[in-house]
Design a protein around this motif. Structure first.
Motif, mmCIF file in Angstrom:
data_model
loop_
_atom_site.group_PDB
_atom_site.id
_atom_site.type_symbol
_atom_site.label_atom_id
_atom_site.label_comp_id
_atom_site.label_asym_id
_atom_site.label_seq_id
_atom_site.Cartn_x
_atom_site.Cartn_y
_atom_site.Cartn_z
ATOM 1 N N ILE A 1 1.037 -1.227 0.095
ATOM 2 C CA ILE A 1 0.112 0.029 0.048
ATOM 3 C C ILE A 1 0.929 1.150 0.132
ATOM 4 O O ILE A 1 1.504 1.441 0.917
ATOM 5 C CB ILE A 1 -0.989 0.065 1.221
ATOM 6 N N PRO A 2 0.944 1.921 -1.138
ATOM 7 C CA PRO A 2 1.997 2.838 -1.170
ATOM 8 C C PRO A 2 1.258 4.330 -0.619
ATOM 9 O O PRO A 2 0.402 4.686 -1.011
ATOM 10 C CB PRO A 2 2.365 3.387 -2.779
ATOM 11 N N PHE A 3 2.104 5.044 0.200
ATOM 12 C CA PHE A 3 1.688 6.388 0.945
ATOM 13 C C PHE A 3 1.854 7.554 -0.109
ATOM 14 O O PHE A 3 1.098 8.389 -0.183
ATOM 15 C CB PHE A 3 2.432 6.250 2.148
ATOM 16 N N ASP A 4 2.960 7.491 -0.895
ATOM 17 C CA ASP A 4 3.420 8.788 -1.414
ATOM 18 C C ASP A 4 3.787 8.415 -2.959
ATOM 19 O O ASP A 4 4.241 7.124 -3.138
ATOM 20 C CB ASP A 4 4.390 9.652 -0.613
ATOM 21 N N PRO A 5 4.296 9.417 -3.588
ATOM 22 C CA PRO A 5 4.763 9.107 -5.127
ATOM 23 C C PRO A 5 6.054 8.280 -4.947
ATOM 24 O O PRO A 5 6.108 7.481 -5.929
ATOM 25 C CB PRO A 5 4.957 10.611 -5.733
ATOM 26 N N TYR A 6 6.757 8.524 -4.063
ATOM 27 C CA TYR A 6 8.063 7.952 -4.115
ATOM 28 C C TYR A 6 7.855 6.265 -3.785
ATOM 29 O O TYR A 6 8.541 5.505 -4.594
ATOM 30 C CB TYR A 6 9.224 8.394 -3.065
ATOM 31 N N ASP A 7 7.164 5.992 -3.149
ATOM 32 C CA ASP A 7 6.561 4.711 -2.733
ATOM 33 C C ASP A 7 5.827 4.183 -3.898
ATOM 34 O O ASP A 7 5.995 2.803 -4.072
ATOM 35 C CB ASP A 7 5.903 4.535 -1.260
ATOM 36 N N ALA A 8 5.033 4.895 -4.463
ATOM 37 C CA ALA A 8 4.141 4.158 -5.208
ATOM 38 C C ALA A 8 4.975 3.885 -6.658
ATOM 39 O O ALA A 8 4.581 2.670 -6.980
ATOM 40 C CB ALA A 8 3.356 5.442 -5.885
ATOM 41 N N LYS A 9 6.221 4.497 -7.009
ATOM 42 C CA LYS A 9 6.953 4.072 -7.890
ATOM 43 C C LYS A 9 7.884 2.902 -7.345
ATOM 44 O O LYS A 9 7.739 2.010 -8.023
ATOM 45 C CB LYS A 9 7.897 5.293 -8.540
ATOM 46 N N GLY A 10 8.499 3.022 -6.425
ATOM 47 C CA GLY A 10 9.392 2.189 -5.989
ATOM 48 C C GLY A 10 8.820 0.747 -5.326
ATOM 49 O O GLY A 10 9.449 -0.307 -5.772
ATOM 50 N N LEU A 11 7.521 0.863 -4.697
ATOM 51 C CA LEU A 11 7.149 -0.372 -4.430
ATOM 52 C C LEU A 11 6.409 -1.344 -5.650
ATOM 53 O O LEU A 11 6.433 -2.308 -5.785
ATOM 54 C CB LEU A 11 6.003 -0.047 -3.593
#
Lengths: 363, 327
Positions: free
Chosen positions: B148-158
């Protein structure tokens, strides 16, 4: 715009032109399935096999004839009455038997059971327990073959996927969604309905519309449809071969109804009170094994003694499969947490291959 | 080099980079190609990759999720977009019975490396059927992973990690976060699974959450800090596998814990984390673990009712104050 056609079964007797060797193999495969299933029933009655168990006796000609029309690398998938398809595809009966006995030597290390026969080396993608659920997967098998050829290998599509299903699956949403997707995405997949007359205890006429003309189901999706005699392996081949060739060439789906009959109950616990003994005897009188043996004895160099030696050979093969199964231990408790995830983390051990894959790949 | 991009663009960059890297990866779903995505996540991808790899489907969730299972068994790596995870219920048999169990049922022969992704959680007055938070419902099933990504950084990296994972990954995005901007490096990076992140350090109370409710947690932490209560806000990032160690380490420091989970309370992810914290930190806790969930009712349409039903900063503040009263 697709044209809607319901094709009659082929009138050309392609099977009759095949060499003795091929017909002998078909007869042997059908005898093997029958013998295997008889021994399976005995083991089940002796409580050596647990869970649900669905017997293919009576329907042998469908799996054997249909698979004969495919290339060995064409992917196939079926429902839970799957022992016959696994054996006809080439799975050694010992892996199939051991799977039902819940032994580590089973094709799925004893974790799948009777309804979940998988054989990667022979391109068999299961064995699926939920009615109709394998139909969208079959569209995916066809999609993947086509995608691999066209996108990854940069060449024309070469494959065909074959999906077996029972008449009961015709009323599941998964079947209809799969047919529609196969149509709109132009997927080379053949849906083969083994119409054995009954979805468990519900006759096909009580369960579905247009039961007298099941090919009508395909017309709605613009898919070519054919109805064939599933009690005659040569007729199955004669019907299937042109369909497989057309499907492969045109990169389009097809639908086939094979009219057949299961001699036994839906599963081992079925007393078959929904049909008459007369009806059962009527079908047993047109037995696919006797039919092919009869043809070979009258038209080919094939004598009663040849039949007996084939029957003897499969009895020996199944007996050895059973002996091998008895020697295969139950899965180690470690297996409980193996194959849950492909990688190891937390309590999970990652994955490992069954003996069947190691042995079959070495061959 | 970093730049500010939207969450939706971060998702698209992840998919496009992975599709450039690996020809076995393709994107399939409703309106993903010619419409450019119902929420414009896949904007421009049809143009780059063509209709063989960015594939529109009819509204047929059972059909196309099952197709993905078959394709993955043959070695492809599908990304399946659900316009909303609410619609995934139609495909329950394929995504719960087939994808996560195939490796096991086949004795290790056939894995299902599929990413199922789409919007999860209340979008804003969409009513009961369209506001599903599926994390608790689906996290119960072994064989799948869940991020479950929280922000754009995690959205991409996860998401890039999800595409490379050899298991089915349920990737739960949020419609309410798609336009949120954040820093995303231009260089390639991955965010590993099972690595929770401390979003705000604090010594007084651990607050654990996933995805969109983390914004409410951070809002609550800000308000509580003004009263002298310093919360340590932890982003779990993945539910399966769960990084319980990072949570446990924090609770051993703060001695208090509040779990914020936007799904219903009964038999939930929040209940699971509370149980695990109780098992591991029994002697460290100065109070029981408190939970903030959506109310145990179907999501309502009316604006005021919906706002009251969802976790919010007020409820989180109340929970933190209530567990830390004896601090």
């Amino acid at each position: 715009m697709s044209t809607i056609t319901t094709r009659p079964a082929a009138d050309e007797n392609l099977a009759a032109k095949l060499p003795d060797e091929t017909l002998r193999k078909w007869l042997r495969d059908m005898l093997l399935i029958r013998e295997f299933e008889v021994r399976t029933m005995q083991a089940y009655q002796n409580r050596l096999i647990g869970g649900f168990c669905h017997i293919y006796v009576g329907q042998e000609a469908v799996a054997v004839g249909a698979l004969a029309a495919l290339e060995e690398t064409d992917p196939i998938i079926t429902a839970y009455r799957d022992h016959g398809h696994a054996l006809a595809r080439g799975m050694d009966p010992k892996y199939c038997m051991a799977e039902m006995f819940g032994r580590i030597g089973g094709c799925a290390k004893g974790k799948g059971g009777s309804m979940h026969m998988f054989d990667k080396p022979h391109h068999m993608y299961g064995g699926h327990g939920i009615v109709g659920a394998q139909c969208p997967l079959a569209a995916g098998l066809a999609f993947a073959r086509k995608y691999t050829d066209e996108v990854i290998e940069n060449r024309a599509s070469t494959g065909v996927a074959m999906c077996f299903l029972g008449d009961g699956a015709l009323n599941q949403g998964a079947f209809h969604e799969a047919m529609n997707l196969a149509g709109v995405l132009h997927l080379p997949v053949i849906y083969v309905v083994e119409n054995n007359g009954y979805a468990m205890g519900t006759s096909v006429a009580r369960g579905t519309t247009m039961a007298h003309e099941l090919t009508a189901k395909a017309a709605a999706y613009g898919i070519d449809a054919t109805s064939i005699d599933g009690m005659d392996v040569m007729e199955v081949y004669n019907g299937m071969k042109p369909i497989v060739d057309r499907c492969r060439r045109s990169v389009q789906p097809a639908f086939v109804e094979a009219r057949t009959y299961r001699y036994k109950g839906h599963s081992m616990s079925d007393p078959r009170k929904y049909r008459t003994k007369d009806e059962e005897q009527q079908y047993e009188a047109q037995d696919p094994i006797e039919k092919l043996a009869g043809f070979m004895m009258s038209e080919r160099k094939f004598a009663e003694a040849d039949y007996d030696s084939l029957a003897k050979a499969v009895r020996k093969q199944v007996r050895e499969a059973r002996q091998w199964t008895d020697l295969s231990p139950p899965p180690d408790i470690e297996e409980l947490y193996t194959d849950v995830y492909a990688d190891a983390w937390g309590p999970y051990h990652g994955t490992s291959l069954p003996l069947m894959m190691k042995e079959t790949q070495q061959e | 080099m970093s730049r500010q991009i939207e969450y939706r663009d971060a998702l698209r960059e992840a998919m496009s980079e992975e599709m450039r890297r690996d020809p076995r990866v393709f994107l399939m779903g409703e309106e993903v190609a010619e419409y450019n995505g119902a929420y414009k996540v896949s904007r421009g991808m049809l143009e780059e990759f063509g209709p063989q790899r960015v594939i529109d489907t009819p509204i047929s969730e059972t059909g196309f999720t099952g197709l993905a299972v078959g394709a993955a068994m043959m070695g492809l790596r599908p990304i399946i977009e659900f316009m909303s995870w609410s619609f995934s219920l139609v495909a329950a048999d394929q995504i719960l019975n087939n994808a996560p169990k195939m490796l096991y049922m086949s004795g290790g022969q056939f894995g299902c490396p599929i990413v199922f992704r789409g919007n999860n959680g209340a979008g804003g007055q969409l009513g009961s059927t369209h506001s599903w938070c599926v994390e608790s419902l689906y996290a119960n099933v072994p064989g799948l992973k869940m991020a479950i990504p929280f922000d754009p950084y995690d959205a991409k990296g996860l998401l890039k990690t999800a595409v490379r994972d050899d298991n089915p990954v349920f990737f739960l995005e949020s419609e309410r976060l798609l336009s949120v901007k954040g820093e995303v490096p231009e260089e390639e990076y991955l965010v590993p699974f099972q690595q929770a992140l401390v979003r705000r350090p604090g010594a007084d109370c651990t607050v654990v959450s996933f995805g969109r409710p983390l914004y409410f947690c951070l809002e609550a932490a800000q308000a509580l800090a003004e009263d002298g209560i310093e919360c340590e806000v932890i982003d779990g990032r993945t539910i399966r596998p769960l990084d319980i160690e990072t949570i446990v380490q924090s609770v051993r420091k703060t001695n208090y814990c509040v779990v914020v989970d936007q799904s219903w309370p009964f038999a939930s992810v929040g209940a699971e984390i509370a149980a695990q914290v109780h098992e591991r930190c029994f002697d460290d806790l100065d109070n029981h673990v408190a939970r903030v969930h959506a109310d145990d009712v179907p999501p309502p349409y009316a604006y005021n009712l919906e706002q009251e039903m969802l976790p919010n900063a007020r409820k989180i503040c109340e929970a933190v104050r209530s567990v830390t009263y004896n601090a």
